[in-house]
Design a protein around this motif. Structure first.
Motif, mmCIF file in Angstrom:
data_model
loop_
_atom_site.group_PDB
_atom_site.id
_atom_site.type_symbol
_atom_site.label_atom_id
_atom_site.label_comp_id
_atom_site.label_asym_id
_atom_site.label_seq_id
_atom_site.Cartn_x
_atom_site.Cartn_y
_atom_site.Cartn_z
ATOM 1 N N ASP A 1 74.030 73.280 83.705
ATOM 2 C CA ASP A 1 75.594 72.347 83.343
ATOM 3 C C ASP A 1 75.445 71.878 81.929
ATOM 4 O O ASP A 1 74.564 71.504 81.126
ATOM 5 N N LEU B 1 76.965 68.417 80.471
ATOM 6 C CA LEU B 1 77.459 67.239 80.794
ATOM 7 C C LEU B 1 78.664 66.636 79.867
ATOM 8 O O LEU B 1 78.438 66.709 78.666
ATOM 9 N N ASP C 1 80.859 63.567 78.821
ATOM 10 C CA ASP C 1 81.000 62.052 78.909
ATOM 11 C C ASP C 1 82.170 61.536 78.029
ATOM 12 O O ASP C 1 81.940 61.488 76.862
ATOM 13 N N LYS D 1 83.186 60.830 83.490
ATOM 14 C CA LYS D 1 81.781 61.736 83.429
ATOM 15 C C LYS D 1 81.890 62.901 84.393
ATOM 16 O O LYS D 1 81.933 62.644 85.650
ATOM 17 N N VAL D 2 81.622 63.872 83.929
ATOM 18 C CA VAL D 2 81.404 65.153 84.821
ATOM 19 C C VAL D 2 80.146 66.305 84.257
ATOM 20 O O VAL D 2 80.308 66.374 83.144
ATOM 21 N N ALA D 3 79.807 66.896 85.240
ATOM 22 C CA ALA D 3 78.929 67.906 84.914
ATOM 23 C C ALA D 3 79.462 69.288 85.223
ATOM 24 O O ALA D 3 80.016 69.519 86.318
ATOM 25 N N ASN E 1 77.724 66.368 90.146
ATOM 26 C CA ASN E 1 77.675 64.890 89.715
ATOM 27 C C ASN E 1 76.683 64.685 88.403
ATOM 28 O O ASN E 1 75.652 65.153 88.441
ATOM 29 N N PRO E 2 77.477 63.880 87.746
ATOM 30 C CA PRO E 2 76.807 63.446 86.475
ATOM 31 C C PRO E 2 75.625 62.712 86.648
ATOM 32 O O PRO E 2 74.708 62.760 85.562
ATOM 33 N N GLU E 3 75.501 62.014 87.705
ATOM 34 C CA GLU E 3 74.319 61.077 87.926
ATOM 35 C C GLU E 3 73.009 61.851 88.060
ATOM 36 O O GLU E 3 72.094 61.186 87.906
ATOM 37 N N PHE F 1 72.263 64.214 86.012
ATOM 38 C CA PHE F 1 71.911 64.862 84.810
ATOM 39 C C PHE F 1 70.679 63.876 83.972
ATOM 40 O O PHE F 1 71.072 62.860 84.129
#
Length: 368
Positions: free
Chosen positions: A32, A34, A36, A66-68, A112-114, A116
């Protein structure tokens, strides 16, 4: 949550960042990009854990998010669009994404960006400024000579030696070696780093000659920052071989001739050479060079003569024609010199005239 961005600007940035993403990512999230968004800036990040690229783009957003986003489908979509604004609508609950363009709407699943990975920080790193044009040249002249042998980890990268006001780039695969030094660097540092080949390739694809690159490093990483972009590369943790020990100091036999003519002759000769050794024989005497090759298995043979300037003893020496051609191809001088001692010692290839503030030396081992 939504934001709008130029399709061509995003596509150009994704193409560069995509160089980091491998085909067999160790974690799904590494496939992905990221995104931000803070205010009117989009910070886009891609990583394979060894190399990371982060770049900033202008956007119009209604709030921070924030998104992947999966790289492949996003890349292919942006490439297929002409220049136009593209709007991304992101559902914060499940990270579902809807793209709106002049042609229609497209939906994809985000992540979920978390998940990454965090990008390494350069808080205590030393910083050196290097012109983009010079850095591009250093990469071009050295990275081709690195090794692909995973048992020789150090040789899979390029050695960077920082010696106060000069930088030296060295690459070798034990058959050929390139050493490129340039001065005019304002630093009080004295250090040695081994830079990864993939990271240098990514850097070369990203910088332009007009950029000034801020290079920072610590014990684990090197950071290249320029024009709203930062590339982070994990340094190769290995001991680089003592390359100076293999460079012969006394080379009384000197051949001087046009670079392009020599390169073209080698390419023709190599067609008829043994495909395992690529051996080309140089027979040298005063004012004369005879190039020859043969492949006894297929009864192939070739001979060419070239006019040249030569001073030294009559000598017959064999080199890998492919290696010599690669070296000549990354040089940009009209004339080159090949310095030799005996048929069983390395030859030294240098420009007949060095650029001001630069020194280029290439070594090629003989083929016996």
């Amino acid at each position: 949550m939504k934001f709008t961005i130029s399709s061509s600007e995003l596509s150009r940035t994704l193409s560069i960042a995509n160089g980091v993403i491998g085909t067999n990512a160790v974690l799904p999230i590494l496939e992905d990009f990221l995104f931000d968004i803070k205010g009117e800036s989009l910070v886009l990040t891609a990583t394979n854990l060894e190399n990371t690229i982060t770049t900033t783009l202008p956007v119009k957003a209604d709030e921070d998010l924030k998104v992947a986003i999966p790289a492949k489908i996003l890349m292919e979509t942006m490439k297929s669009l002409p220049e136009q604004p593209v709007t991304f609508q992101v559902n914060p609950d499940n990270f579902a994404i809807e793209l709106t363009t002049a042609f229609g709407k497209y939906k994809m699943a985000g992540d979920n960006p978390e998940e990454f990975p965090e990008t390494s920080s350069q808080e205590n790193a030393e910083v050196i400024s290097v012109p983009g044009k010079t850095l591009d040249k250093a990469i071009s002249k050295t990275v081709f000579a690195t090794s692909n042998d995973e048992l020789r980890l150090a040789m899979m990268g390029v050695l960077l030696q920082i010696d106060f006001n000069s930088l030296t780039f060295v690459a070798t695969d034990a058959h050929k070696l390139v050493k490129y030094t340039f001065g005019g660097v304002n630093t009080d540092q004295n250090a040695s780093l081994i830079l990864p080949k993939k990271g240098l390739g990514l850097l070369k694809a990203s910088i332009s000659p007009s950029d000034t690159v801020e290079m920072a490093f610590d014990k684990k990483n090197v950071f290249f920052s320029f024009d709203q972009t930062t590339i982070v590369c994990r340094l190769i943790d290995a001991k680089y071989p003592d390359y100076n020990a293999v460079i012969p100091l006394e080379n009384p036999n000197v051949l001087r001739l046009p670079r392009t003519d020599f390169m073209n002759s080698l390419k023709r000769i190599n067609i008829f050479a043994n495909k395992t050794t690529n051996q080309a024989i140089l027979n040298l005497s005063e004012g004369s060079l005879t190039l020859s090759s043969q492949d006894l298995d297929f009864s192939n043979e070739a001979t060419e003569q070239m006019s040249c300037e030569y001073s030294g003893d009559t000598i017959s020496i064999g080199f890998n024609a492919k290696f010599l051609s690669e070296m000549l191809n990354v040089m940009d001088n009209k004339e080159i010199e090949l310095h030799m001692s005996t048929p069983n010692r390395a030859g030294i290839l240098v420009p007949s005239e060095q650029e001001e503030g630069e020194e280029l030396l290439m070594l090629v081992m003989p083929v016996m």
